[in-house]
Design a protein around this motif. Structure first.
Motif, PDB file in Angstrom:
ATOM      1  N   GLY A 106       0.970  -1.160  -0.063  1.00 14.34           N
ATOM      2  CA  GLY A 106       0.078   0.122   0.049  1.00 14.34           C
ATOM      3  C   GLY A 106       1.110   1.200   0.047  1.00 14.34           C
ATOM      4  N   HIS A 107       2.041   1.118  -0.211  1.00 15.37           N
ATOM      5  CA  HIS A 107       2.901   2.428  -0.315  1.00 15.37           C
ATOM      6  C   HIS A 107       4.489   2.128  -0.665  1.00 15.37           C
ATOM      7  CE1 HIS A 107       5.166   0.954   2.915  1.00 15.37           C
ATOM      8  NE2 HIS A 107       4.881   0.765   3.658  1.00 15.37           N
ATOM      9  N   ALA A 108       4.992   3.387  -1.452  1.00 17.28           N
ATOM     10  CA  ALA A 108       6.189   3.011  -2.290  1.00 17.28           C
ATOM     11  C   ALA A 108       7.821   3.120  -0.754  1.00 17.28           C
ATOM     12  CB  ALA A 108       6.375   4.791  -2.577  1.00 17.28           C
ATOM     13  N   LEU A 109       8.400   2.421  -1.622  1.00 16.67           N
ATOM     14  CA  LEU A 109       9.368   2.554  -0.808  1.00 16.67           C
ATOM     15  C   LEU A 109      10.871   3.241  -0.751  1.00 16.67           C
ATOM     16  CD1 LEU A 109       8.844  -1.697  -2.011  1.00 16.67           C
ATOM     17  CD2 LEU A 109       8.464  -0.487   0.450  1.00 16.67           C
ATOM     18  N   ARG A 110      11.352   3.388   0.304  1.00 13.22           N
ATOM     19  CA  ARG A 110      11.991   4.525   0.111  1.00 13.22           C
ATOM     20  C   ARG A 110      13.464   3.769  -0.574  1.00 13.22           C
ATOM     21  NH1 ARG A 110      17.038   5.642   3.740  1.00 13.22           N
ATOM     22  NH2 ARG A 110      17.642   7.607   4.042  1.00 13.22           N
ATOM     23  N   VAL A 111      14.546   4.396  -1.111  1.00 11.74           N
ATOM     24  CA  VAL A 111      15.580   3.637  -1.819  1.00 11.74           C
ATOM     25  C   VAL A 111      16.645   5.230  -1.722  1.00 11.74           C
ATOM     26  CG1 VAL A 111      14.483   4.736  -4.661  1.00 11.74           C
ATOM     27  CG2 VAL A 111      15.990   2.769  -3.772  1.00 11.74           C
ATOM     28  N   THR A 112      17.429   4.808  -1.365  1.00 16.95           N
ATOM     29  CA  THR A 112      19.001   5.685  -2.025  1.00 16.95           C
ATOM     30  C   THR A 112      19.902   4.863  -3.280  1.00 16.95           C
ATOM     31  OG1 THR A 112      20.481   3.737  -0.413  1.00 16.95           O
ATOM     32  CG2 THR A 112      19.348   5.265  -0.132  1.00 16.95           C
ATOM     33  N   VAL A 113      20.119   6.271  -3.846  1.00 19.84           N
ATOM     34  CA  VAL A 113      21.481   5.679  -5.173  1.00 19.84           C
ATOM     35  C   VAL A 113      22.279   6.992  -4.365  1.00 19.84           C
ATOM     36  CG1 VAL A 113      19.997   6.043  -6.708  1.00 19.84           C
ATOM     37  CG2 VAL A 113      20.034   8.569  -5.458  1.00 19.84           C
ATOM     38  N   ARG A 114      23.804   6.559  -4.873  1.00 16.41           N
ATOM     39  CA  ARG A 114      24.506   7.452  -4.902  1.00 16.41           C
ATOM     40  C   ARG A 114      24.893   8.601  -4.914  1.00 16.41           C
ATOM     41  NH1 ARG A 114      25.288   5.433 -10.099  1.00 16.41           N
ATOM     42  NH2 ARG A 114      26.647   6.336 -11.549  1.00 16.41           N
ATOM     43  N   ALA A 115      24.159   9.388  -5.816  1.00 16.53           N
ATOM     44  CA  ALA A 115      24.362  10.751  -5.995  1.00 16.53           C
ATOM     45  C   ALA A 115      23.191  11.154  -6.448  1.00 16.53           C
ATOM     46  CB  ALA A 115      25.061  10.761  -6.946  1.00 16.53           C
ATOM     47  N   THR A 116      22.659  12.548  -6.239  1.00 17.77           N
ATOM     48  CA  THR A 116      21.538  13.028  -6.886  1.00 17.77           C
ATOM     49  C   THR A 116      21.993  14.908  -7.298  1.00 17.77           C
ATOM     50  OG1 THR A 116      21.061  13.872  -4.412  1.00 17.77           O
ATOM     51  CG2 THR A 116      20.079  12.123  -4.470  1.00 17.77           C
ATOM     52  N   ASN A 117      21.041  15.259  -7.654  1.00 15.73           N
ATOM     53  CA  ASN A 117      20.713  16.616  -8.584  1.00 15.73           C
ATOM     54  C   ASN A 117      19.893  17.257  -8.235  1.00 15.73           C
ATOM     55  OD1 ASN A 117      21.554  18.757  -9.890  1.00 15.73           O
ATOM     56  ND2 ASN A 117      21.433  17.784 -11.807  1.00 15.73           N
ATOM     57  N   GLY A 118      19.423  18.061  -6.942  1.00 13.18           N
ATOM     58  CA  GLY A 118      18.650  18.699  -6.736  1.00 13.18           C
ATOM     59  C   GLY A 118      17.789  18.386  -5.914  1.00 13.18           C
ATOM     60  N   HIS A 119      15.778  18.498  -6.741  1.00 14.48           N
ATOM     61  CA  HIS A 119      15.606  17.407  -5.517  1.00 14.48           C
ATOM     62  C   HIS A 119      13.684  18.609  -6.710  1.00 14.48           C
ATOM     63  CE1 HIS A 119      13.847  21.921  -3.836  1.00 14.48           C
ATOM     64  NE2 HIS A 119      12.932  21.303  -3.743  1.00 14.48           N
ATOM     65  N   VAL A 120      12.773  17.574  -6.328  1.00  8.82           N
ATOM     66  CA  VAL A 120      11.885  17.274  -7.379  1.00  8.82           C
ATOM     67  C   VAL A 120      10.461  16.700  -6.092  1.00  8.82           C
ATOM     68  CG1 VAL A 120      12.358  17.350  -9.648  1.00  8.82           C
ATOM     69  CG2 VAL A 120      11.353  14.984  -8.498  1.00  8.82           C
TER      70      VAL A 120
END
Length: 348
Positions: free
Chosen positions: A237-251
């Motif tokens: 019933g819900h999305a899952l938290r995930v990490t990635v090695r690098a990010t660029n900004g936010h939405v």
């Protein structure tokens, strides 16, 4: 009986009924570590971004390039970033522990490094307020704080040291990052702290962090044993938290930026497991019905990028009942190319 008396009696009965309903949401004994959260599930309102069905959401035009960035010239596979004790009986643990308290838990002050983006702080003076219902058990007992060591052990430089607390009476969620309790001064310290009313869809102030880099709540995105391994729960019933090695900004729905790496996904981006890859449903690569249930959630609700870390590490709770001998190979059947990126900032 006068009308005024009847009205007063009715109001008192309604108040008692409300308190009784709240009490039923709490475990028999509190504080407790890892008890099921108050219902109904999933936590937060049905139209919250964590609980939104994204199965029909449009694909981002740069989806392929984002997936290629994650693969980084190789093949990135999913990994369950949760489990039990690192070794039987060890203090060190996998996953996020969380505490459940009730409305009688005393509120504590926490001195934050990032006080200007934290809750429980006078934002004019920077003074900490009695705000966080932190259980004393977390100070001296293992397995209440992320990483496993009690809060009176200072591991802030080598571990994120999150402390998550649910008030089951009011359905309030308190999340802290990089916590430490100084036994000499009797004071709590943290990197940042955030409050969430689980009956509302309040988003963090734009530009603010939370206890997570994206400015989102952590708890609603965790894989939990009471959902995944409960056969009465057919849909996580819900999305899952995930990490990635690098990010660029936010939405949207993220509120905070913690990286500017070209080609990387922004915080708050959604990944969705495809329903067909080369004519095969990737969710069926595991025969275990519980792992498959987790994969179905990735297809219907997706993964939300919430922090920088290892690529495609899926967050879950600390629980001694997890079987990583089953979970690790099941998750490894899925790779980055089995996913697509939903249109950045998409809202239903």
């Amino acid at each position: 009986m006068s009308a005024l008396f009847r009205a007063a009696a009715t109001a008192a009965w309604l108040a008692c009924s409300a308190l009784a309903a709240q009490a039923q949401q709490c475990p028999p004994q509190v504080p407790v570590q890892g008890a099921p959260p108050p219902g109904p599930l999933p936590v937060f309102p049905p139209d919250n971004w964590w609980n939104t069905d994204i199965s029909a959401a449009p694909v981002d035009p740069d989806s392929d390039s984002f997936i290629a960035f994650i693969n980084n010239g190789g093949v990135r596979r999913l990994h369950p970033d949760f489990g039990g004790e690192v070794k039987p009986g060890s203090v060190a643990i996998y996953g996020f522990p969380y505490a459940v308290v009730d409305g009688t838990q005393p509120k504590k002050k926490v001195k934050f490094r990032y006080w200007d983006e934290s809750d429980g702080v006078d934002h004019v003076t920077g003074k900490s307020l009695p705000f966080y219902p932190l259980p004393d058990e977390a100070i001296t007992e293992p397995h209440w704080v992320e990483g496993g060591a009690p809060a009176n052990v200072d591991q802030r430089r080598k571990n994120d040291r999150h402390l998550l607390v649910i008030d089951c009476t009011s359905k309030h969620l308190y999340e802290l990052y990089n916590v430490y309790y100084n036994p000499t001064t009797g004071k709590w310290f943290g990197g940042s702290g955030a409050f969430f009313d689980m009956t509302r869809n309040d988003r963090r102030t734009e530009g603010w962090t939370s206890a997570d880099a994206a400015g989102l709540a952590i708890f609603p995105g965790l894989v939990r044993y009471d959902e995944a391994w409960n056969d009465l729960v057919t849909d996580i019933g819900h999305a899952l938290r995930v990490t990635v090695r690098a990010t660029n900004g936010h939405v949207y729905p993220a509120s905070h930026t913690a990286g500017s790496t070209p080609g990387a996904l922004p915080m708050g981006a959604r990944l969705r497991l495809k329903t067909s890859v080369n004519g095969e449903d990737p969710a069926t690569r595991t025969s275990d019905p519980h792992a498959r249930k987790i994969f179905r959630a990735m297809q219907r609700y997706g993964l939300i990028v919430a922090d920088n870390g290892s690529d495609l590490y899926i967050s879950g709770t600390f629980d001694l009942r997890w079987n990583n001998d089953l979970l690790n190979p099941a998750f490894a059947t899925l790779m980055a190319s089995d996913f697509e990126v939903v249109q950045r900032g998409w809202k239903p």
